[in-house]
Design an enzyme around this catalytic site. Structure first.
Site, PDB file in Angstrom:
ATOM      1  CG  ASN A  30       2.589   0.992   0.210  1.00  0.00           C
ATOM      2  OD1 ASN A  30       3.286   0.917  -0.791  1.00  0.00           O
ATOM      3  ND2 ASN A  30       3.044   1.470   1.358  1.00  0.00           N
ATOM      4  CG  ASP A  37      -0.101   8.179   5.707  1.00  0.00           C
ATOM      5  OD1 ASP A  37       1.068   8.598   5.685  1.00  0.00           O
ATOM      6  OD2 ASP A  37      -0.909   8.368   4.783  1.00  0.00           O
ATOM      7  CE  LYS A  58      -1.307 -17.829  11.222  1.00  0.00           C
ATOM      8  NZ  LYS A  58      -1.451 -19.168  10.682  1.00  0.00           N
ATOM      9  CG  PHE A  84       7.490  11.052  -5.348  1.00  0.00           C
ATOM     10  CD1 PHE A  84       8.800  11.404  -5.069  1.00  0.00           C
ATOM     11  CD2 PHE A  84       7.183  10.560  -6.610  1.00  0.00           C
ATOM     12  CE1 PHE A  84       9.795  11.259  -6.021  1.00  0.00           C
ATOM     13  CE2 PHE A  84       8.171  10.411  -7.576  1.00  0.00           C
ATOM     14  CZ  PHE A  84       9.472  10.763  -7.286  1.00  0.00           C
ATOM     15  CE  LYS A 124      -0.145  14.542   0.289  1.00  0.00           C
ATOM     16  NZ  LYS A 124      -0.486  13.422  -0.537  1.00  0.00           N
ATOM     17  CE  LYS A 129       3.767  15.438   3.925  1.00  0.00           C
ATOM     18  NZ  LYS A 129       3.854  13.994   3.755  1.00  0.00           N
TER      19      LYS A 129
HETATM   20  N1  CTP Z   1       5.851  10.616   3.656  1.00  0.00           N
HETATM   21  C1  CTP Z   1       6.737  10.470   4.693  1.00  0.00           C
HETATM   22  N2  CTP Z   1       6.332   9.897   5.874  1.00  0.00           N
HETATM   23  C2  CTP Z   1       5.051   9.513   6.047  1.00  0.00           C
HETATM   24  C3  CTP Z   1       4.121   9.671   5.008  1.00  0.00           C
HETATM   25  C4  CTP Z   1       4.556  10.229   3.812  1.00  0.00           C
HETATM   26  O1  CTP Z   1       7.897  10.828   4.548  1.00  0.00           O
HETATM   27  N3  CTP Z   1       4.685   8.964   7.209  1.00  0.00           N
HETATM   28  C5  CTP Z   1       6.312  11.239   2.404  1.00  0.00           C
HETATM   29  C6  CTP Z   1       6.293  10.333   1.206  1.00  0.00           C
HETATM   30  O2  CTP Z   1       7.538   9.673   1.061  1.00  0.00           O
HETATM   31  C7  CTP Z   1       6.025  11.272   0.053  1.00  0.00           C
HETATM   32  C8  CTP Z   1       5.229  12.384   0.691  1.00  0.00           C
HETATM   33  O3  CTP Z   1       5.454  12.294   2.101  1.00  0.00           O
HETATM   34  O4  CTP Z   1       7.208  11.841  -0.461  1.00  0.00           O
HETATM   35  C9  CTP Z   1       3.766  12.352   0.427  1.00  0.00           C
HETATM   36  O5  CTP Z   1       3.222  11.146   0.812  1.00  0.00           O
HETATM   37  P1  CTP Z   1       1.650  10.925   0.823  1.00  0.00           P
HETATM   38  O6  CTP Z   1       1.346   9.589   1.427  1.00  0.00           O
HETATM   39  O7  CTP Z   1       1.112  11.240  -0.529  1.00  0.00           O
HETATM   40  O8  CTP Z   1       1.243  12.124   1.790  1.00  0.00           O
HETATM   41  P2  CTP Z   1       0.669  12.228   3.216  1.00  0.00           P
HETATM   42  O9  CTP Z   1       1.363  13.365   3.864  1.00  0.00           O
HETATM   43  O10 CTP Z   1       0.732  10.924   3.916  1.00  0.00           O
HETATM   44  O11 CTP Z   1      -0.807  12.714   2.926  1.00  0.00           O
HETATM   45  P3  CTP Z   1      -2.144  11.871   2.613  1.00  0.00           P
HETATM   46  O12 CTP Z   1      -1.850  10.435   2.900  1.00  0.00           O
HETATM   47  O13 CTP Z   1      -3.125  12.492   3.534  1.00  0.00           O
HETATM   48  O14 CTP Z   1      -2.432  12.155   1.164  1.00  0.00           O
END
Ligand code: CTP
Length: 398
Positions: free
Chosen positions: A209, A278, A288, A322, A336, A340
């Site tokens: 990303n 995610d 490959k 975040f 969130k 969490k």
């Molecule tokens: N985060 C994490 N582990 C994951 C995904 C996210 O620890 N597998 C943490 C990120 O470091 C961040 C927070 O969760 O502090 C929010 O991340 P974000 O990607 O915005 O949230 P998601 O829970 O993945 O929700 P969505 O993608 O549905 O918005």
């Protein structure tokens, strides 16, 4: 924060000398005693009078002036310094120090000091990247001199590249971190995650990303500046970790989870600035993947939500997440926070100009457990990191 500490600030002859005025001012505001030593060239850019007013102390420019402070001035300043900072450091002063030349007050004093020496190079990018300059930097770094790498961007000379003096706030944070103990987070372990993760598709490709890691690194730097014992668990970035911070490099979400859990139990604070994947490819190919048809389907499987797991295991840690959103900022970020089990969420709408992933600025809204929300305007990631740490300190001392 820096009360009782003496910083000798060496200023050399580059256009960035004007920024050293703010460095001196910030150091003094944090309580440090500041003495400024200028080269003759620096005095062409900024007058010694300016530094005298800002530092509140006489400014030394020449070996041959009537001593203003002590009899053997360079020895006295060298001994008095708890830290010696040269900002901006020109190619010339770096070259002289690397060669052991002591032909003016600044180089003489640096050679005589046993304090940590920190250099913040600032110059034209071609000069900075010149192998002779790089070799001098490598030699001094090998001898224990600290370097704050210059920022990249448009330079005063019209060129573009690495060579800009870092923001004075960053320089002062690094100085504070090196001077160590005594900050408001002294004795507290702060775990910060930063950067993207990479999930392998095959041995040469991955899903990643756009995270640059800048926000997380700024948080780590700000925590270290406040005296915390900082562990930075970082995905791959192009950044130099702040000094005084323990770095654990990881690549995948699974590696980040393992690294974070190994550090979690004795943490006072966790700030999860990393952009964690995610989903990851369910079965990364061993070899490959060759080009075949017009379409390729990858099957992805969910990664573990690291932050949610930390929320479940929480035992008094202040947990900060975040939330980078593109719509419904307040609702999504608030969700969130509860889901969490967090104490604070730093939410930002990444579609706003100035709030993107790779830029140097951010526009954030801070959400708290008790339902409070705090709207912050456009600011540098360093400034935002400072505010986040301030609020965390507030949560720790509730
Ligand atoms: N985060 C994490 N582990 C994951 C995904 C996210 O620890 N597998 C943490 C990120 O470091 C961040 C927070 O969760 O502090 C929010 O991340 P974000 O990607 O915005 O949230 P998601 O829970 O993945 O929700 P969505 O993608 O549905 O918005």
């Amino acid at each position: 924060m820096l009360a009782g500490k003496c910083v000798v600030l060496g200023v050399t002859g580059g256009i960035a000398a004007y920024k050293a005025v703010e460095v001196a001012s910030r150091l003094r505001k944090l309580g440090a005693t500041v003495f400024v030593v200028m080269t003759r060239a620096a005095a062409n850019f900024v007058t010694p009078l300016t530094f005298r007013e800002i530092s509140g102390n006489p400014v030394v420019t020449s070996m041959w002036d009537e001593p203003k402070l002590w009899n053997v001035e360079h020895i006295a300043l060298a001994t008095r310094a708890d830290l010696f900072l040269i900002a901006p450091a020109t190619a010339n002063v770096i070259g002289k120090l690397a060669a052991g030349i002591a032909d003016d007050m600044l180089t003489t004093t640096v050679l005589a000091t046993k304090a940590p020496v920190v250099l913040a190079p600032a110059m034209n990018c071609n000069m900075y990247l010149n192998p002779v300059v790089q070799a001098n930097i490598a030699k001094l770094a090998g001898l224990g001199y600290h370097f704050l790498p210059p920022d990249e961007g448009p330079l005063a000379c019209g060129a573009e590249g690495p060579g800009r003096l870092p923001d004075p706030a960053v320089i002062v944070d690094e100085v504070a971190a090196l001077l160590g103990a005594g900050g408001e987070l002294a004795g507290k372990k702060v775990l910060v995650t930063a950067g993207p993760t990479r999930e392998a598709i095959d041995p040469v490709r991955y899903i990643g990303n756009r995270s640059s890691g800048k926000m997380g690194y700024a948080v780590a730097r700000a925590a270290a500046a406040r005296g915390a014992d900082v562990v930075l668990v970082t995905g791959p970035t192009a950044l130099t970790p702040p000094p005084g911070v323990r770095v654990v490099a990881v690549e995948t979400a699974a590696e980040m989870l393992a690294a974070v859990l190994a550090e979690y139990d004795d943490c006072a604070v966790v700030v999860k600035a990393a952009a964690v994947a995610d989903y990851r490819p369910l079965a990364p190919a061993e070899h490959k993947i060759k080009k075949h048809g017009d379409e390729l389907t990858l099957t992805l499987t969910k990664t573990e939500d690291i932050l949610a797991e930390l929320g479940r295991r929480k035992q008094g840690q202040v947990l900060v997440g975040f939330a980078a959103e593109t719509r419904d900022l307040a609702a999504n970020a608030g969700d969130k926070l509860t889901r969490k089990n967090l104490d604070m969420v730093v939410a930002n709408d990444v579609t706003l100009p100035g709030a993107g992933f790779s830029g140097d600025t951010n526009i954030a809204r801070l959400l708290y457990r008790d339902g409070r929300a705090e709207e912050l305007g456009l600011m540098s990631k360093e400034e935002l990191a400072g505010i986040i740490l301030q609020r965390i300190y507030g949560l720790l001392t509730r």
